[in-house]
Each structure stands twice: as C-alpha cells, then as structure tokens.
Design a protein around this motif. Structure first.
Motif, mmCIF file in Angstrom:
data_model
loop_
_atom_site.group_PDB
_atom_site.id
_atom_site.type_symbol
_atom_site.label_atom_id
_atom_site.label_comp_id
_atom_site.label_asym_id
_atom_site.label_seq_id
_atom_site.Cartn_x
_atom_site.Cartn_y
_atom_site.Cartn_z
ATOM 1 N N THR A 64 0.856 -1.183 0.000
ATOM 2 C CA THR A 64 0.000 0.000 0.000
ATOM 3 C C THR A 64 0.885 1.223 0.000
ATOM 4 O O THR A 64 2.117 1.106 0.019
ATOM 5 N N TRP A 99 -2.422 6.464 -1.406
ATOM 6 C CA TRP A 99 -3.667 5.700 -1.579
ATOM 7 C C TRP A 99 -4.508 5.807 -0.309
ATOM 8 O O TRP A 99 -5.711 6.092 -0.372
ATOM 9 N N ARG A 128 -8.107 7.718 -0.395
ATOM 10 C CA ARG A 128 -9.299 6.861 -0.327
ATOM 11 C C ARG A 128 -10.000 6.916 1.022
ATOM 12 O O ARG A 128 -11.182 6.596 1.121
ATOM 13 N N CYS A 170 -20.263 -0.173 15.006
ATOM 14 C CA CYS A 170 -19.883 1.248 15.076
ATOM 15 C C CYS A 170 -21.022 2.146 15.542
ATOM 16 O O CYS A 170 -20.791 3.290 15.916
ATOM 17 N N ARG A 221 -4.572 -5.754 2.917
ATOM 18 C CA ARG A 221 -4.419 -4.306 2.739
ATOM 19 C C ARG A 221 -5.755 -3.577 2.616
ATOM 20 O O ARG A 221 -5.831 -2.366 2.836
ATOM 21 N N SER A 222 -6.810 -4.305 2.232
ATOM 22 C CA SER A 222 -8.084 -3.615 2.023
ATOM 23 C C SER A 222 -8.769 -3.258 3.349
ATOM 24 O O SER A 222 -9.683 -2.442 3.379
ATOM 25 N N LEU A 258 -20.101 -7.014 6.326
ATOM 26 C CA LEU A 258 -19.141 -6.492 7.305
ATOM 27 C C LEU A 258 -19.243 -7.380 8.542
ATOM 28 O O LEU A 258 -20.227 -7.305 9.279
ATOM 29 N N MET A 268 -14.750 -7.540 5.017
ATOM 30 C CA MET A 268 -15.622 -6.435 4.606
ATOM 31 C C MET A 268 -15.703 -6.330 3.092
ATOM 32 O O MET A 268 -14.697 -6.445 2.408
ATOM 33 N N GLY A 271 -15.925 -3.612 0.920
ATOM 34 C CA GLY A 271 -15.734 -2.166 1.058
ATOM 35 C C GLY A 271 -16.730 -1.334 0.273
ATOM 36 O O GLY A 271 -17.419 -0.479 0.855
ATOM 37 N N PRO A 272 -16.843 -1.549 -1.040
ATOM 38 C CA PRO A 272 -17.767 -0.701 -1.818
ATOM 39 C C PRO A 272 -19.224 -0.812 -1.354
ATOM 40 O O PRO A 272 -19.931 0.196 -1.257
ATOM 41 N N ALA A 315 -15.474 6.701 9.919
ATOM 42 C CA ALA A 315 -15.030 5.501 9.207
ATOM 43 C C ALA A 315 -14.088 5.862 8.078
ATOM 44 O O ALA A 315 -13.087 5.187 7.849
ATOM 45 N N ASN A 316 -14.416 6.923 7.398
ATOM 46 C CA ASN A 316 -13.724 7.223 6.163
ATOM 47 C C ASN A 316 -14.117 8.650 5.767
ATOM 48 O O ASN A 316 -15.301 8.992 5.774
ATOM 49 N N ARG A 319 -14.297 10.094 2.972
ATOM 50 C CA ARG A 319 -15.178 10.208 1.793
ATOM 51 C C ARG A 319 -16.625 9.905 2.155
ATOM 52 O O ARG A 319 -17.550 10.506 1.618
ATOM 53 N N ILE A 320 -16.827 8.946 3.077
ATOM 54 C CA ILE A 320 -18.200 8.653 3.530
ATOM 55 C C ILE A 320 -18.747 9.872 4.273
ATOM 56 O O ILE A 320 -19.880 10.305 4.044
ATOM 57 N N ASN A 350 -10.520 4.477 11.955
ATOM 58 C CA ASN A 350 -11.870 4.050 12.360
ATOM 59 C C ASN A 350 -11.759 3.302 13.693
ATOM 60 O O ASN A 350 -11.194 2.214 13.753
ATOM 61 N N GLY A 387 -21.508 -2.747 11.378
ATOM 62 C CA GLY A 387 -21.833 -4.137 11.057
ATOM 63 C C GLY A 387 -23.179 -4.510 11.651
ATOM 64 O O GLY A 387 -23.537 -4.092 12.743
HETATM 65 N N1 ACO Z 1 -3.567 0.170 -0.784
HETATM 66 C C1 ACO Z 1 -3.517 0.153 -2.118
HETATM 67 N N2 ACO Z 1 -4.465 -0.382 -2.886
HETATM 68 C C2 ACO Z 1 -5.524 -0.922 -2.275
HETATM 69 C C3 ACO Z 1 -5.659 -0.935 -0.876
HETATM 70 C C4 ACO Z 1 -4.617 -0.360 -0.128
HETATM 71 N N3 ACO Z 1 -4.640 -0.322 1.216
HETATM 72 N N4 ACO Z 1 -6.826 -1.529 -0.545
HETATM 73 C C5 ACO Z 1 -7.419 -1.876 -1.697
HETATM 74 N N5 ACO Z 1 -6.627 -1.512 -2.749
HETATM 75 C C6 ACO Z 1 -6.899 -1.684 -4.165
HETATM 76 C C7 ACO Z 1 -7.866 -2.828 -4.437
HETATM 77 O O1 ACO Z 1 -7.174 -4.060 -4.450
HETATM 78 C C8 ACO Z 1 -8.395 -2.442 -5.793
HETATM 79 O O2 ACO Z 1 -7.424 -2.828 -6.762
HETATM 80 P P1 ACO Z 1 -7.902 -3.434 -8.176
HETATM 81 O O3 ACO Z 1 -8.730 -2.359 -8.801
HETATM 82 O O4 ACO Z 1 -6.611 -3.723 -8.844
HETATM 83 O O5 ACO Z 1 -8.711 -4.644 -7.805
HETATM 84 C C9 ACO Z 1 -8.420 -0.923 -5.750
HETATM 85 O O6 ACO Z 1 -7.554 -0.540 -4.673
HETATM 86 C C10 ACO Z 1 -9.791 -0.354 -5.508
HETATM 87 O O7 ACO Z 1 -10.406 -1.109 -4.458
HETATM 88 P P2 ACO Z 1 -11.818 -0.702 -3.899
HETATM 89 O O8 ACO Z 1 -12.169 -1.600 -2.761
HETATM 90 O O9 ACO Z 1 -12.793 -0.589 -5.032
HETATM 91 O O10 ACO Z 1 -11.483 0.759 -3.354
HETATM 92 P P3 ACO Z 1 -12.476 1.831 -2.832
HETATM 93 O O11 ACO Z 1 -12.288 3.079 -3.607
HETATM 94 O O12 ACO Z 1 -13.866 1.287 -2.694
HETATM 95 O O13 ACO Z 1 -11.914 2.097 -1.383
HETATM 96 C C11 ACO Z 1 -12.378 1.451 0.895
HETATM 97 C C12 ACO Z 1 -11.812 1.038 -0.467
HETATM 98 C C13 ACO Z 1 -11.530 2.624 1.398
HETATM 99 C C14 ACO Z 1 -12.283 0.304 1.845
HETATM 100 C C15 ACO Z 1 -13.837 1.924 0.692
HETATM 101 O O14 ACO Z 1 -14.566 0.939 0.006
HETATM 102 C C16 ACO Z 1 -14.515 2.184 1.985
HETATM 103 O O15 ACO Z 1 -14.221 3.148 2.657
HETATM 104 N N6 ACO Z 1 -15.473 1.341 2.367
HETATM 105 C C17 ACO Z 1 -16.169 1.490 3.642
HETATM 106 C C18 ACO Z 1 -15.243 1.087 4.729
HETATM 107 C C19 ACO Z 1 -15.902 1.269 6.056
HETATM 108 O O16 ACO Z 1 -16.340 2.337 6.382
HETATM 109 N N7 ACO Z 1 -15.986 0.218 6.807
HETATM 110 C C20 ACO Z 1 -16.661 0.323 8.060
HETATM 111 C C21 ACO Z 1 -16.164 -0.710 8.936
HETATM 112 S S1 ACO Z 1 -16.699 -0.278 10.504
HETATM 113 C C22 ACO Z 1 -17.013 -1.600 11.502
HETATM 114 O O17 ACO Z 1 -18.156 -1.945 11.658
HETATM 115 C C23 ACO Z 1 -15.877 -2.247 12.217
#
Ligand code: ACO
Length: 326
Positions: free
Chosen positions: A28, A32, A36, A112, A151-152, A192, A217, A219-220, A256-257, A259-260, A283, A315
């Motif tokens: 990562t 990024w 993101r 959360c 990493r995601s 999630l 998770m 993510g999208p 959380a994020n 952008r959200i 988060n 979740g």
């Molecule tokens: N570093 C670099 N690249 C990465 C990383 C990273 N850390 N993580 C993912 N990527 C890559 C992916 O592999 C993907 O690559 P590909 O296109 O070659 O397949 C690309 O980046 C895009 O991945 P997406 O998942 O589509 O990225 P997105 O723009 O959706 O952002 C994120 C990902 C930040 C996780 C977003 O979806 C998000 O914020 N989701 C909500 C997360 C959240 O709020 N979770 C709450 C949990 S709270 C709880 O209850 C504990």
C-alpha cells in the motif's frame, strides 16, 4: 427533572501506526490511504492491553470531568465489538477496574453504532426514573481483529475508547436528548463481519488458518450502505424534531472514512458543520463519536445550547442518528 451529559472522557494508546509503517507491512502507500480514506495514522494498543483497560481509562477521565466518584454510578453500558472475552462482559470487568458499585453492567453489540445505541438506552433508563447516573462507553481494540496481511482492511482501523456520563439533575430543566432514529437490517449482515469465534463457526485450526477471526468487509457495498443509512436516519431525526439543517452547530458522523463523511454531509447540506478526526485515529468503531465529542468539549468549542447531530452505521448493519442539545 433535567437530563444532561455531565462528563466526557477519552483514552487512546500511546503507540502510533502511520501510513508509512503500513507500507512496510502490506502493498500500500500513504497517498492511496490518504486519498481513499483520509486516514494519516491510528493508535494501536500493546498486546497486553485489553479493551477493558482502554475503557477504564476513558471512564476515569469522564468521571474526573463530571467531578463524580465511580461509587455514584447506577449503571454501566459498554458498546464494543472487541470484548475482552465472550463472557464475562467487558462492562463487568470495567465496573471492577474503576471501583463502581455492583450496579447493572452489560455490553451492547451494535458495532460502530454502539455508542449511539448505548446513549439511547441510557437516556431511556434515566427518563423512566429507574436510574440517575449512567456511564456509557464505546471502546475498541480493533487491532485484535484486524488482519495485517489484508491491505483492504488493515489500513482503516485503530484502537481507542470514549466515555460519557449521563445524569438526572433536579436543579436543571430540559433534556439534552431531543430525538433519535435507530435501526438495523440483518439482510446486510454478511458485508461487514468477523465470521468465526461465535457459535456459528467456533474457533478451530481451520478457522484460524482461513483468517476467519478477522474483520471481513465488502468495502464498496459498505460504503454505499453507510452513506444511504446515515443520510436517511439524519433526515428522519430532523423531520421528527422539527429542526432545520441551518440550526445544527455540529455534525459528528462515525469516523469511518473521510469520503463517507463528506458524502453524507453534502447530501444533508451540512458540510460546514462537520467535525472530523479520522485522520488521526482511523476508524475506532464505537469509540469514534465520543472521541470527537471529547475533543470539541475539551477544546472549548461547544457552547451551551449548541445543537449536535450525531450519526453512525456499522456491522449488522446497524445505524443511528441522534440530535442532542449541549
Ligand atoms: N492500498 C492500495 N491499494 C488498495 C488498498 C490499499 N490499502 N486496498 C485496496 N486496494 C486496491 C484494491 O485491491 C483495488 O485494486 P484493483 O482495482 O486492482 O482490484 C483498488 O484498490 C480499488 O479497491 P476498492 O475496494 O474498489 O477501493 P475503494 O475506492 O472502494 O476504497 C475502501 C476502499 C476505502 C475500503 C472503501 O470501500 C470504503 O471506505 N469502504 C467502507 C469502509 C468502512 O467504512 N468500513 C466500516 C467498517 S466499521 C465496523 O463496523 C468495524
């Protein structure tokens, strides 16, 4: 009888994990993660520290802020997805750690949204006349369920705790809690989750090998549900309470994020009132809203009478929006 927030406290572990640290662990990069998620760093607890330790420190800070002794508490609610154990409850362990009476103490599992679920329950208990002084804590050691090979997800989470003390006070008029909109939809339970460790998939060599004890998770999908559910809940609370967006002084969304948060604020036309600290903590699940409230309170940015709109998703899926008056 009036009901108010008497004290707020927080605790985060000293150790900081930066985006540069994560670059050494997974493929990562800082750019990024920042673009993101808006996250620059997160606090990570030592392995010997449990959620109840983080929570007890936050509770002590809230008690000091309220100038209250733990012996005065009637009830302890702890929102967490990282309890010390399946049982006993983390709330019971905290009761012992802070020296509170042997009062009603239990955990809430709403991910959360947990702190807002807890506030609603605590307020109802006080409003009903059953209790007068209630401690509500959101505390998480998310590093204990984060897969640092994925990493995601591993870039997103941090550890921390926040605590609020609610009190019935005969010397004041008015209720800080103006309205709430709280719900859950189990149809989205699988986007999630921590799949194993409960009764559905008990711990086994296989569950450990398959990393099923960590956060999984989509993510999208989570992103989309988060924006929809928080925006809808906020609109309903404003409608119920008859408050217009221009009357809101602060919006505190679950951190959380970035952008959200921005997407929700734009839809509500409240971008100028949003408070964010996700850059510094990541988060922290149920702790995040309390960490924001604590910072606003202790930096003197809250004025008496300010309307504060808080909203969360997590979740379950769970969601909550609550309007309070400071
Ligand atoms: N570093 C670099 N690249 C990465 C990383 C990273 N850390 N993580 C993912 N990527 C890559 C992916 O592999 C993907 O690559 P590909 O296109 O070659 O397949 C690309 O980046 C895009 O991945 P997406 O998942 O589509 O990225 P997105 O723009 O959706 O952002 C994120 C990902 C930040 C996780 C977003 O979806 C998000 O914020 N989701 C909500 C997360 C959240 O709020 N979770 C709450 C949990 S709270 C709880 O209850 C504990």
């Amino acid at each position: 009888m009036g009901i108010r927030i008497k004290g707020i406290g927080k605790y985060v572990p000293e150790r900081i994990m930066t985006n540069a640290d994560l670059e050494k662990m997974v493929e990562t990069n800082d750019e990024w993660i920042r673009t993101r998620t808006g996250i620059h760093q997160r606090h990570i607890a030592e392995s010997s520290t449990a959620t109840s330790d983080l929570a007890a420190n936050a509770a002590k800070a809230a008690l000091a802020d309220a100038a209250m002794d733990a012996s005065e508490l009637d009830m302890i609610l702890v929102a967490t997805v990282t309890p010390d154990h399946t049982f006993p409850s983390t709330a019971a362990l905290i009761q012992q750690k802070i020296g509170a009476p042997k009062c009603m103490s239990f955990d809430i599992e709403a991910a959360c949204s947990g702190l807002l679920y807890g506030l609603d329950i605590a307020h109802s208990m006080i409003f009903s006349g059953k209790h007068r002084k209630v401690l509500v804590i959101g505390a998480e050691k998310l590093s204990s369920i984060t897969d640092y090979t994925d990493r995601s997800t591993c870039v997103l989470f941090g550890d921390g705790a926040s605590a609020l003390i609610l009190e019935a006070d005969d010397s004041i008029e008015g209720d800080f809690y103006l309205g709430g909109e709280i719900g859950a939809d189990g149809n989205y339970g699988d986007i999630l989750q921590v799949p194993a460790g409960g009764s559905a998939i008990p711990a086994s060599h296989d569950s450990v090998d398959r990393h099923l004890h960590f956060i999984h998770m989509d993510g999208p999908k989570t992103f989309q549900q988060a924006v929809t559910s928080m925006t809808r809940a906020c609109r309903k609370v404003l409608e119920k309470t008859g408050v217009s967006p221009d009357q809101i002084r602060w919006v505190i969304p679950h951190q959380a994020n970035q952008r959200i948060i921005s997407a929700v604020a734009e839809r509500l036309n409240l971008s100028d009132s949003v408070y964010c600290n996700v850059a510094r903590y990541g988060n922290t699940s149920s702790a995040s809203i309390g960490l924001c409230l604590d910072e606003l309170h202790h930096s003197g940015q809250l004025q008496r009478g300010d309307l504060i709109l808080m909203t969360a998703f997590g979740g379950g899926l769970t969601w909550a929006a609550e309007l309070i008056r400071w």
